[in-house]
Enzyme design. Structure first.
Site, mmCIF file in Angstrom:
data_model
loop_
_atom_site.group_PDB
_atom_site.id
_atom_site.type_symbol
_atom_site.label_atom_id
_atom_site.label_comp_id
_atom_site.label_asym_id
_atom_site.label_seq_id
_atom_site.Cartn_x
_atom_site.Cartn_y
_atom_site.Cartn_z
ATOM 1 N N HIS A 67 -38.395 24.002 34.163
ATOM 2 C CA HIS A 67 -37.638 22.891 33.564
ATOM 3 C C HIS A 67 -36.434 22.516 34.411
ATOM 4 O O HIS A 67 -35.894 23.352 35.140
ATOM 5 C CB HIS A 67 -37.094 23.275 32.181
ATOM 6 C CG HIS A 67 -38.080 23.971 31.295
ATOM 7 N ND1 HIS A 67 -37.832 25.198 30.728
ATOM 8 C CD2 HIS A 67 -39.312 23.598 30.874
ATOM 9 C CE1 HIS A 67 -38.873 25.569 29.994
ATOM 10 N NE2 HIS A 67 -39.795 24.624 30.069
ATOM 11 N N HIS A 69 -32.665 21.919 33.641
ATOM 12 C CA HIS A 69 -31.700 22.204 32.576
ATOM 13 C C HIS A 69 -30.448 21.359 32.758
ATOM 14 O O HIS A 69 -30.222 20.779 33.825
ATOM 15 C CB HIS A 69 -31.377 23.697 32.543
ATOM 16 C CG HIS A 69 -32.470 24.523 31.899
ATOM 17 N ND1 HIS A 69 -32.247 25.345 30.827
ATOM 18 C CD2 HIS A 69 -33.801 24.612 32.168
ATOM 19 C CE1 HIS A 69 -33.391 25.932 30.474
ATOM 20 N NE2 HIS A 69 -34.356 25.505 31.269
ATOM 21 N N HIS A 84 -32.462 22.456 27.946
ATOM 22 C CA HIS A 84 -33.258 21.536 28.764
ATOM 23 C C HIS A 84 -32.541 20.196 28.907
ATOM 24 O O HIS A 84 -31.894 19.726 27.964
ATOM 25 C CB HIS A 84 -34.634 21.309 28.118
ATOM 26 C CG HIS A 84 -35.461 22.560 28.045
ATOM 27 N ND1 HIS A 84 -36.773 22.575 27.607
ATOM 28 C CD2 HIS A 84 -35.161 23.845 28.370
ATOM 29 C CE1 HIS A 84 -37.233 23.815 27.658
ATOM 30 N NE2 HIS A 84 -36.278 24.604 28.117
ATOM 31 N N HIS A 92 -38.788 19.056 22.523
ATOM 32 C CA HIS A 92 -39.449 19.655 23.675
ATOM 33 C C HIS A 92 -40.942 19.314 23.660
ATOM 34 O O HIS A 92 -41.556 19.213 22.599
ATOM 35 C CB HIS A 92 -39.261 21.172 23.643
ATOM 36 C CG HIS A 92 -39.897 21.889 24.787
ATOM 37 N ND1 HIS A 92 -39.417 21.809 26.076
ATOM 38 C CD2 HIS A 92 -40.994 22.692 24.852
ATOM 39 C CE1 HIS A 92 -40.184 22.544 26.865
ATOM 40 N NE2 HIS A 92 -41.154 23.093 26.148
ATOM 41 N N HIS A 101 -38.483 16.407 26.499
ATOM 42 C CA HIS A 101 -37.217 16.371 27.226
ATOM 43 C C HIS A 101 -37.487 15.816 28.622
ATOM 44 O O HIS A 101 -38.560 16.071 29.199
ATOM 45 C CB HIS A 101 -36.631 17.779 27.364
ATOM 46 C CG HIS A 101 -36.356 18.458 26.057
ATOM 47 N ND1 HIS A 101 -36.552 19.808 25.871
ATOM 48 C CD2 HIS A 101 -35.895 17.971 24.872
ATOM 49 C CE1 HIS A 101 -36.208 20.130 24.626
ATOM 50 N NE2 HIS A 101 -35.810 19.024 23.990
ATOM 51 N N ASP A 104 -38.592 18.513 30.986
ATOM 52 C CA ASP A 104 -39.785 19.329 30.706
ATOM 53 C C ASP A 104 -40.845 19.124 31.781
ATOM 54 O O ASP A 104 -41.594 18.147 31.766
ATOM 55 C CB ASP A 104 -40.369 18.957 29.333
ATOM 56 C CG ASP A 104 -39.485 19.407 28.196
ATOM 57 O OD1 ASP A 104 -38.562 20.217 28.445
ATOM 58 O OD2 ASP A 104 -39.715 18.949 27.057
ATOM 59 N N HIS A 143 -38.930 30.312 34.134
ATOM 60 C CA HIS A 143 -38.842 31.296 33.048
ATOM 61 C C HIS A 143 -39.791 32.465 33.258
ATOM 62 O O HIS A 143 -40.796 32.369 33.976
ATOM 63 C CB HIS A 143 -39.139 30.620 31.710
ATOM 64 C CG HIS A 143 -38.045 29.704 31.264
ATOM 65 N ND1 HIS A 143 -37.053 30.081 30.388
ATOM 66 C CD2 HIS A 143 -37.761 28.419 31.610
ATOM 67 C CE1 HIS A 143 -36.222 29.062 30.195
ATOM 68 N NE2 HIS A 143 -36.635 28.032 30.924
ATOM 69 N N ARG A 166 -34.910 33.755 31.693
ATOM 70 C CA ARG A 166 -34.817 32.866 32.859
ATOM 71 C C ARG A 166 -34.932 33.715 34.131
ATOM 72 O O ARG A 166 -33.972 34.347 34.553
ATOM 73 C CB ARG A 166 -33.514 32.087 32.784
ATOM 74 C CG ARG A 166 -33.431 31.282 31.479
ATOM 75 C CD ARG A 166 -32.173 30.487 31.293
ATOM 76 N NE ARG A 166 -32.238 29.732 30.034
ATOM 77 C CZ ARG A 166 -31.370 28.795 29.666
ATOM 78 N NH1 ARG A 166 -30.335 28.504 30.447
ATOM 79 N NH2 ARG A 166 -31.527 28.165 28.517
HETATM 80 CU CU CU Z 1 -36.101 26.154 30.960
HETATM 81 ZN ZN ZN Z 2 -37.761 21.104 26.939
#
Ligand code: CU
Ligand code: ZN
Length: 248
Positions: A67, A69, A84, A92, A101, A104, A143, A166
């Site tokens: 993602h 962020h 995000h 999401h 998002h 995403d 992640h 993460r």
């Molecule tokens: Cu993330």
């Molecule tokens: Zn997201």
């Protein structure tokens, strides 16, 4: 002619165009979060979105949520990067969803060596500084777990995709062009590369070789007993028969 057009379009896919010359428009140096992640990503701006290419190392084999962020901070095992990137207040979702998002980007897959080779084109993010979806200066997070893409059936699924810890993260550093003026200066950290220098010839000042003075040496092959003692030749007198030159 048709083959030529096909060739051109294939070439355009293989090598993404860059907004600012030949290099990438942004780079991301991935650093460890909860795992010893490394790697580098190159981002290319195009008219409709962003192409992300590169590799991330230090992962477990399998799928990992990936993602953009909302904050350009990497501290506290990448948690300082915040949630995000979500400029439109949506839920999401998956990259192909309308409800998602902006940040995403779905999942990327690491191979059995823990390396994810990434080649993503996405049109919900931008490297145009005038865009609401401009991602320069924000963070990319990878992640430890799989992003359920909003299909997890729980509230967290609609916020984070339950992608877990993460593993690593990095700042999206815009390089070159006027867009970097919108960001605080962010030096690009590159691993130290030793400069290769060809071996240089050693210049020495020629030194005279010191040799102690040698006694003059005259080869006199016809002189009897040469090298043992010297005899006048012809002798001024005949030595007595008892004369022994070794004990004289
Ligand atoms: Cu993330
Ligand atoms: Zn997201």
């Amino acid at each position: 002619m048709k083959a030529f057009v096909v060739f051109l379009s294939v070439a355009a896919v293989v090598r993404p165009s860059s907004f600012h010359g030949s290099g990438p428009d942004a780079v991301v140096e991935m650093v460890p979060g909860s795992d010893q992640v490394g790697g580098r990503l190159e981002l290319f701006r195009n008219n409709a979105g962003v192409i992300i290419q590169g590799s991330v190392t230090g992962l477990t084999p399998g799928y990992h949520g990936f993602h953009v962020h909302a904050k350009g901070r990497l501290g506290d095992f990448c948690k300082d990067a915040g949630g995000h990137f979500n400029p439109f207040g949506k839920n999401h979702g998956a990259p192909e969803d309308v409800e998602r998002h902006a940040g995403d980007l779905g999942n990327v897959e690491a191979d059995s060596y823990g390396v994810a080779y990434i080649n993503i084109a996405d049109y919900h993010i931008s490297l145009d500084p005038s865009s609401q979806t401009f991602i320069g200066g924000l963070a990319i997070v990878i992640h430890a777990g799989v992003d359920d893409l909003g299909r997890g059936g729980n509230p967290e699924s609609l916020k984070t995709g339950n992608a877990g810890k993460r593993s690593g993260c990095g700042i999206i550093q815009v390089v070159g062009g006027s867009s970097s003026a919108y960001l605080p200066p962010q030096p690009i950290q590159r691993p130290f590369q030793p400069v290769h220098r060809p071996p240089q010839p050693v210049h020495r000042i020629p030194q005279p070789v010191h040799t102690p003075p040698q006694p003059a040496f005259h080869y006199q092959p016809h002189q009897p007993n040469y090298g043992r003692f010297e005899l006048e030749f012809p002798p001024r007198f005949s030595p007595p028969r008892s004369f022994n030159p070794y004990y004289h």
